[in-house]
Design an enzyme around this catalytic site. Structure first.
Site, PDB file in Angstrom:
ATOM      1  N   HIS A 260      17.478  -8.634   5.949  1.00  0.00           N
ATOM      2  CA  HIS A 260      17.531  -9.223   4.616  1.00  0.00           C
ATOM      3  C   HIS A 260      18.624  -8.487   3.871  1.00  0.00           C
ATOM      4  CE1 HIS A 260      13.176 -10.695   4.533  1.00  0.00           C
ATOM      5  NE2 HIS A 260      13.889 -11.876   4.822  1.00  0.00           N
TER       6      HIS A 260
ATOM      7  N   CYS B 266      10.300  -5.798  -1.007  1.00  0.00           N
ATOM      8  CA  CYS B 266       9.671  -6.867  -0.168  1.00  0.00           C
ATOM      9  C   CYS B 266       8.194  -7.123  -0.766  1.00  0.00           C
ATOM     10  CB  CYS B 266       9.367  -7.058   1.278  1.00  0.00           C
ATOM     11  SG  CYS B 266      10.645  -6.210   2.049  1.00  0.00           S
TER      12      CYS B 266
HETATM   13  N1  GLY Z   1       7.568  -8.757   8.635  1.00  0.00           N
HETATM   14  C1  GLY Z   1       8.375  -8.956   7.497  1.00  0.00           C
HETATM   15  C2  GLY Z   1       9.151 -10.270   7.895  1.00  0.00           C
HETATM   16  O1  GLY Z   1       9.566 -10.093   8.952  1.00  0.00           O
HETATM   17  O2  GLY Z   1       9.181 -11.218   7.190  1.00  0.00           O
END
Ligand code: GLY
Length: 255
Positions: A163, A250
């Site tokens: 990300h 996150c």
């Molecule tokens: N484990 C977090 C993701 O890959 O979205």
């Protein structure tokens, strides 16, 4: 300033979360403890934390940041690129929680995909990573929605990281924590860059919350550089979330 945060308690199925790491499976009890410490650290920053219940059917559902973008004007429910995560956006308790705070709730539609871990807010502008999880269609839909509310967005193409915020953290006051592929990216030349050394790359995933910066435990160079900038630092152990490619950003929606 952020007033509110939404988090979701990890489910015991967290051991089945998507991962590219080879660090073993998360230990559930430890993940729960680390999550409690995370909530305590957030509380210290003065925000009100809404804690949602765990959802066993969704191993990655504690990573709530990916399912919505919370702006000053509207919330935008995403459409995660990871197939096992797509139904997380239908969870009624999240919709209800967002509904308490937002009059305007928008949605990314197929074939667009967006995970908001790919979106970094800098004032009224949102940098959107085009990644394995966020496609161009999704990014363009996101920009169109942002513009409808007088906000703006631009696309950054990712090469390696999962990300956008795996390698970038905006700490306000023009300070940007940068790692790996973003260090020399001209897109970020205007910022005061705090460069994360390669051996502490995971430490780039910090979060600014009001006068504080939450920093993952075990990244001393990153921590020192942030302290030297005058921020109040709260260190939180995220070792169990790191095992499934997760980190401080996150784990919450901050708005
Ligand atoms: N484990 C977090 C993701 O890959 O979205």
């Amino acid at each position: 300033m952020f007033k509110n945060v939404i988090v979701r308690v990890p489910a015991s199925s967290i051991s089945e979360g998507i991962t590219s790491a080879s660090l073993g499976k998360p230990i559930y009890e430890k993940a729960l403890m680390q999550h409690e410490n995370y909530v305590s650290a957030l509380t210290k920053t003065g925000v009100e934390v809404t804690v949602l219940e765990p959802k066993e059917a969704f191993p990655d559902s504690c990573f709530v940041e990916d399912v919505a973008l919370c702006t000053s004007k509207c919330a935008i429910i995403t459409r995660p690129g990871a197939e096992t995560r797509q139904k997380e956006v239908q969870l009624a308790d999240m919709k209800e929680a967002l509904g308490k705070f937002y009059e305007h709730i928008e949605q990314i539609e197929a074939p667009g995909t967006v995970e908001a871990g790919d979106i970094m807010m800098v004032g009224d502008h949102f940098y959107i990573g085009e990644s394995a999880r966020t496609n161009k269609e999704g990014a363009n839909q996101m920009i169109a929605i942002l513009e409808k509310y007088g906000l703006s967005g631009s696309i950054v193409t990712l090469e390696k990281v999962l990300h956008l915020k795996t390698g970038l953290a905006y700490l306000e006051n023009n300070n940007l924590l940068v790692a790996g592929e973003f260090i020399d990216d001209p897109e970020f030349a205007k910022f005061n860059k705090i460069v994360v050394p390669e051996d502490e790359a995971y430490g780039a995933n910090c979060i600014w919350v009001n006068d504080y910066v939450l920093v993952p435990e075990g990244y001393p160079t990153v921590q020192k550089k942030i302290e030297e900038l005058g921020y109040k630092v709260l260190v939180v152990d995220t070792s169990e979330f790191r095992k499934i490619d997760g980190g401080l950003s996150c784990l919450s929606l901050r708005f």
